[in-house]
Design a protein around this motif. Structure first.
Motif, PDB file in Angstrom:
ATOM      1  N   UNK A   2       0.847  -1.203   0.000  1.00 42.08           N
ATOM      2  CA  UNK A   2       0.000   0.000   0.000  1.00 42.08           C
ATOM      3  C   UNK A   2       0.876   1.244   0.000  1.00 42.08           C
ATOM      4  N   UNK A   3       0.327   2.354  -0.504  1.00 41.70           N
ATOM      5  CA  UNK A   3       1.112   3.583  -0.530  1.00 41.70           C
ATOM      6  C   UNK A   3       1.269   4.108   0.888  1.00 41.70           C
ATOM      7  N   UNK A  32       6.267   5.831   6.467  1.00 44.96           N
ATOM      8  CA  UNK A  32       5.411   5.106   7.396  1.00 44.96           C
ATOM      9  C   UNK A  32       4.216   4.591   6.609  1.00 44.96           C
ATOM     10  N   UNK A  33       3.999   3.291   6.633  1.00 38.90           N
ATOM     11  CA  UNK A  33       2.859   2.696   5.938  1.00 38.90           C
ATOM     12  C   UNK A  33       1.656   2.675   6.873  1.00 38.90           C
ATOM     13  N   UNK A  74      -0.005  11.278   2.808  1.00 40.00           N
ATOM     14  CA  UNK A  74      -0.921  10.657   1.840  1.00 40.00           C
ATOM     15  C   UNK A  74      -0.780  11.314   0.474  1.00 40.00           C
ATOM     16  N   UNK A  75       0.468  11.530   0.076  1.00 37.16           N
ATOM     17  CA  UNK A  75       0.746  12.075  -1.247  1.00 37.16           C
ATOM     18  C   UNK A  75       0.718  13.590  -1.328  1.00 37.16           C
ATOM     19  N   UNK A 209      -0.925   5.092  10.699  1.00 37.53           N
ATOM     20  CA  UNK A 209       0.509   4.870  10.760  1.00 37.53           C
ATOM     21  C   UNK A 209       1.042   5.655  11.949  1.00 37.53           C
ATOM     22  N   UNK A 210       2.026   5.109  12.661  1.00 32.86           N
ATOM     23  CA  UNK A 210       2.557   5.800  13.830  1.00 32.86           C
ATOM     24  C   UNK A 210       4.055   6.044  13.653  1.00 32.86           C
ATOM     25  N   UNK A 211       4.447   7.295  13.851  1.00 34.58           N
ATOM     26  CA  UNK A 211       5.863   7.623  13.911  1.00 34.58           C
ATOM     27  C   UNK A 211       6.172   7.831  15.381  1.00 34.58           C
ATOM     28  N   UNK A 212       6.988   6.944  15.955  1.00 33.95           N
ATOM     29  CA  UNK A 212       7.173   6.915  17.400  1.00 33.95           C
ATOM     30  C   UNK A 212       8.607   7.314  17.724  1.00 33.95           C
ATOM     31  N   UNK A 213       8.725   8.399  18.485  1.00 36.34           N
ATOM     32  CA  UNK A 213      10.061   8.901  18.780  1.00 36.34           C
ATOM     33  C   UNK A 213      10.464   8.486  20.183  1.00 36.34           C
TER      34      UNK A 213
END
Lengths: 540, 313
Positions: A2-3, A32-33, A74-75, A209-213
């Motif tokens: 998936x994109x 991040x997918x 998302x683009x 999608x999660x970007x986890x720092x």
């Protein structure tokens, strides 16, 4: 495939002129997918938070400027989006969870209203649909009694509850991307485990999608699908979590993984029958609040605590916030008055000693505090901070300064730095200076109150080693207060686990770690992030 | 909360007692003899002595104090030495004009100063910020009487838009009442606008660095809403404190303003009473003022709980 919901390519953010490097982050590539958790790991100053804020468009205006690269949600390109468009996307298609839920929530607005504001701002769930939606969200983050909690103010909630509110707020509009900036760093381990689990289940349910720092590889092991390691503004290594943890390629990654303290205690020489330096017997501290026309309330912060520390022994007091571990430490140092019980230092009872007679004993107990950024006087050179105590106790000036130089060398700081001010040192160096300051008083007992909690993991290990070293060198007794079992495992000879003011488990470290008896101790072990991985092995 | 209010009200009793004693003693110890002033320039020593005896001023100070305190406890502030009218009636008559002026001043100051301060904080470092701060320095520095006569000259005498001075009770028409209050209010407000605007700017600036402001931005909240809903509410406690101090300072400020604009309020009454050594009036006015301070402070403390839920008594 998936994109991706988030695609960052070649992102570079310039630092203001005069900084130690030209760019805060350079040529960052990330993706991040949907339904994926990507961890960005790094220490302070690595640029991980700048990356997060660049994506959200929340960089401080004029100071940090993205100079090249693309950020696509998302683009849709975000770096060139208008402020209006960004505002419309923030909170609806991308949202953020912050590190410190106490300060990240507005203290004067009920938490339910703060969640409602997200809906309101983006015109969602209007009219009668809003209140049920908020209840639904509060339920989704597993808050008990959501109707009542929604009306509460942040200060009336616990740390974990506040972070759940933040998560509910981030989820409100089912964003495609959630950025979590160290969301569990300020929380207790058991709470941290619950919040990590919550984030994992929720993002699976909601397809975000999660970007986890994070700075903690334990947390990475617990939660991440993929991981990107950052150092000095660059991504030095990236890959699936399993691969990075098992076969780290970059030396920095290897160092970070090795720096996670092992939960297995190191083998330690037995203390044997060394003389008892500190004996605490049935120490109790009760806080009473009573007032006019008001029912008196009683909090037993420490409840009949009995402990002994022998010369050369490190006793770890382990517990979560509110367990009473710091209360015990402060009573021992007589920074606060114990309500009852006895404290004996080198055979002298000090619990009830008057301030005047106590003074002689003050130098025998020295404390190292948690936050070296705040425990050194910023307007005083470090040398003056170190000599102040001994000179107060009558050491000749010249002798005190000579000794200060020796001690600085001993803790690994060049003695030429003695005339510098605290802000010229890093956090780890400052903690070394605090240790030198404590040693200058020639104490019999060192009380270390969370001495490494405010430090980066790579520095933690060094400071712990130093503490262990000075303890051995000066044959000190040490009381080591920590919330982190893994840290306790590294330095403690014996361990006391505290819960609600009481010691629930007390014994030699090896026994407690190998065979915890109390349910709470076991719960603490279970909650330690990354327990599935045997950290600390790589170092050996 | 009720306990807190009750406690604070009970605490006013010793405070007022101390104020009464200090005021009484300081007045008696200060130079000037009311009997001599009453008797006039042509009086003989016997006449002055006679007047002094009539007023009871020849008795020992402690006896005078006891008598006054006894009267006070019965709610009697005594009679003016000059007009011989009851002090309470005189103060009551002068209270209305002062209360009117104080109210219009505070309301006007807050309405102007708070938005100015918020805008200055928002546009921090720009020319807007610098001009607001520059003007507030001017506002602090210009003496009240200069400002008062300036307004009178420009607006009342030159443009002839408003009456020069005087006071008309609200019962005689709201238009007339307000038109007489515009210039005194403008005069008295300037310094409070300067004070409150600076305080608002400082506290909003501090709040704007807080984490929850960043959270609000992360939610996509508009700039305006961040400022008013998130920043200003949190900045309210120091602003309210300074408004409270403002009200207290105002009581002093009205003295000059009432003189300039010939308003028959408490300020004028105080000046006249001091000049004539009219002890009962001065004592009465100071007692009323201190009671007002106490209640204003209580009001401010209660206002905190409205703005900040963390403050509970």
């Amino acid at each position: 495939m998936t994109s991706p919901v988030l695609e960052v390519r070649g992102l570079t953010v310039r630092l203001p002129a005069g900084a130690d490097r030209p760019n805060a982050i350079e040529a960052i590539d990330l993706a991040v997918a949907p339904r994926e958790i990507v961890c960005v790991v790094g220490e302070s100053g690595s640029g991980k938070s700048v990356t997060a804020f660049s994506i959200m468009g929340l960089l401080p205006k004029g100071q940090l400027v993205p100079t090249s690269g693309e950020v696509r949600l998302q683009g849709e390109e975000l770096l060139t989006a208008t402020p209006q468009r960004l505002r419309a996307l923030r909170g609806s298609r991308m949202s953020m969870i912050f590190q410190e839920p106490m300060t990240a929530l507005n203290p004067v607005i009920p938490v339910g209203d703060q969640i409602a504001e997200v809906l309101e701002t983006h015109g969602a769930a209007t009219g009668g649909a809003r209140a049920p939606r908020i209840l639904e969200l509060l339920n989704a983050v597993r808050l008990p009694d959501p109707e009542r909690l929604g009306r509460a103010y942040p200060h009336q909630l616990s740390g974990g509850q506040r972070q759940r509110i933040m998560i509910a707020m981030a989820l409100a509009l089912e964003p495609a991307l959630i950025i979590a900036d160290e969301p569990t760093t300020a929380l207790d381990v058991t709470t941290q485990a619950q919040i990590l689990r919550l984030i994992k289940t929720i993002q699976a349910e909601h397809q975000s999608g999660v970007l986890f720092i994070t700075h903690d590889f334990g947390v990475v092991a617990e939660i991440a699908d993929r991981v990107a390691v950052m150092k000095d503004g660059f991504i030095v290594e990236t890959g699936p979590t399993r691969d990075v943890l098992a076969r780290p390629q970059h030396p920095y990654t290897r160092m970070l993984i090795a720096a996670v303290p092992s939960v297995l205690p190191k083998a330690r020489a037995p203390i044997g029958a060394a003389p008892v330096v500190l004996a605490i017997e049935r120490l109790t501290k009760v806080y009473k609040s009573s007032g006019w026309l008001q029912a008196a309330r009683e909090v037993r912060a420490a409840d009949s605590v009995s402990l002994t520390v022998r010369r050369g022994e490190t006793l770890g007091i382990v517990g979560e916030s509110g367990s009473g571990k710091s209360t015990v430490a402060r009573c021992v140092a007589r920074l606060i008055e114990p309500t009852s019980g006895e404290i004996t230092l080198d055979g002298q009872a000090i619990a009830k000693l008057s301030a005047g007679r106590l003074r002689r004993h003050r130098r025998r107990i020295q404390i190292i505090f948690q936050d070296p950024y705040r425990s050194l006087n910023p307007r005083r050179t470090v040398g003056r901070s170190i000599v102040e105590g001994p000179i107060n106790f009558g050491t000749p000036r010249a002798e005190a300064w000579t000794r200060a130089r020796d001690l600085l060398e001993l803790v690994g700081i060049d003695e030429a730095a003695i005339d510098r001010y605290p802000h010229q040192f890093s956090g780890g160096q400052r903690q070394r200076i605090c240790i030198a300051r404590a040693l200058a008083m020639e104490p019999a007992l060192l009380v270390a109150d969370e001495p490494v909690s405010a430090l980066d993991v790579s520095v933690q290990a060094q400071v712990l080693a130093l503490l262990d070293d000075v303890k051995r060198r000066f044959d000190l007794a040490m009381l080591f207060i920590t919330h982190d079992l893994r840290v306790a495992a590294q330095v403690c000879d014996s361990v006391a686990v505290m819960l609600k003011g009481q010691v629930v488990e007390y014994g030699p470290a090896a026994d407690v770690f190998a065979n915890p008896r109390h349910d709470y101790t076991r719960a603490l072990f279970d909650a330690a992030p990354g327990k599935g991985w045997t950290f600390g092995k790589a170092a050996e | 909360m009720a306990a807190f209010i009750l406690k604070r009200l009970l605490a006013t009793i010793p405070v007022m007692g101390m104020v009464a004693m200090v005021v009484f003693l300081i007045l008696r110890l200060s130079p000037g003899d009311p009997a001599a002033i009453l008797a006039g320039d042509a009086a003989t020593p016997e006449m002055i002595e006679q007047i002094r005896a009539n007023l009871g001023l020849d008795r020992p100070i402690l006896v005078q104090f006891g008598a006054w305190l006894w009267q006070l406890l019965q709610g009697d502030l005594g009679n003016s030495l000059l007009s011989l009218q009851p002090v309470s009636a005189t103060i009551g008559r002068c209270f209305g004009p002062t209360l009117s002026l104080a109210t219009t001043t505070i309301v006007f100051s807050v309405i102007v100063a708070v938005p100015l301060g918020v805008v200055a904080a928002w546009k921090h470092g720009t020319w807007i910020d610098r001009s607001v701060m520059g003007l507030s320095v001017v506002g602090f520095s210009v003496p009240v009487f200069v400002l008062g006569y300036g307004w009178i000259y420009a607006i009342a005498l030159w443009l002839r838009l408003l009456p020069v001075q005087g006071f008309v009770p609200i019962t005689e028409g709201i238009g007339l009442f307000l038109s007489h209050l515009v210039l005194p209010t403008l005069t008295l407000s300037v310094i409070f606008i300067a004070l409150i605007a600076r305080m608002t700017r400082a506290s909003v600036l501090e709040i704007l660095t807080e984490d929850y402001i960043r959270t609000a931005h992360a939610k996509g909240v508009s700039e305006r809403r961040v400022l008013v809903h998130h920043a200003l509410r949190n900045a309210a406690v120091p602003i309210v404190s300074v408004i409270g101090i403002g009200i207290a300072l105002l009581i002093g400020g009205v003295v000059v303003t009432e003189s300039v604009f010939n308003i028959p309020g408490l300020g004028r009454l105080t000046v006249d009473a001091v000049l004539a050594r009219d002890y009962p009036i001065i004592q009465g006015v100071i007692l009323v003022f201190s009671a007002a301070y106490v209640f204003i402070n209580l009001g401010i403390d209660l206002a905190y709980t409205v703005f900040d839920p963390r403050i509970r008594y």
